[in-house]
Design a protein around this motif. Structure first.
Motif: not given
Length: 212
Positions: A27-48
């Motif tokens: 789960l830890r790795a899956a969440l890091i992967q998901a977070a990285t995808a969000i950051l790539k799409e939206r940037g850090i200001d669009g992360f949640s």
């Protein structure tokens, strides 16, 4: 056959529960992967954190077990970025025959990493949004900088070294390649492949400045 009056039918797992069971152990790795995808799409200001949990297929509260909060998950992304950067620098360092080759190789590897991993690269330097006191983050960042520092000094790098003092020459080399990478990512050198072409043309002259 007599029915056991005390038997009960186990409730079926909810979709989130099934996902959590599926991710058990990773789960830890899956969440890091998901977070990285969000950051790539939206940037850090669009992360949640909620969106990272949704993409990983778990409940909004699940990430707290591994990361505590959004800051913790962003710190993990940054740590993974430094780990990958350190690996790239180490490969370049080991392939070089002398000090100049080590510095040049690490310079190329640094810029290539930034262009290939923009989400991680941006998060690594967002100190206001991550926990720079985190031990894993500090070790990964120290490893990467230690490789550059050793190359500039012309000495072998011992794995696990964490530099405790700044080195002006190493900082100068770092600033040059970091600035070039940042200009490319910010669009100052043109869009997409144009930026890569511009870097290819100017990288060697920039690296010439690093080996004086």
């Amino acid at each position: 056959m007599t029915r056991n009056l005390y038997s009960v039918k186990k409730p079926e797992a909810s979709p989130a529960g099934k996902a959590a069971a599926y991710h058990h152990g990773d789960l830890r790795a899956a969440l890091i992967q998901a977070a990285t995808a969000i950051l790539k799409e939206r940037g850090i200001d669009g992360f949640s954190l909620r969106e990272a949990a949704r993409r990983a297929g778990v409940s909004p509260a699940a990430p707290q077990h591994h990361f505590g909060d959004a800051r913790g998950l962003l710190t993990a992304v940054a740590t993974e970025g430094f780990r990958l950067l350190g690996e790239a620098l180490a490969r370049a360092d080991s392939a070089a025959a002398d000090r100049d080759g080590r510095i040049r190789g690490q310079g190329r590897a640094y810029v290539a990493f930034a262009l290939d991993h923009p989400a991680e690269f941006d998060t690594m330097w967002r100190c206001a949004r991550i926990d720079t006191s985190n031990a894993a983050y500090g070790a990964a960042a120290g490893q990467a900088f230690g490789l550059l520092r050793a190359a500039v000094a012309g000495i072998p790098f011992e794995g696990g070294q964490v530099p405790t003092a700044s080195d002006p020459k190493a900082i100068a080399c770092w600033s040059l390649v970091h600035g070039l990478a940042r200009l490319a990512l910010d669009g100052a050198l043109g869009p997409g492949e144009a930026a890569r072409g511009a870097i290819d043309a100017m990288l060697e002259p920039v690296l010439d400045c690093l080996t004086v």
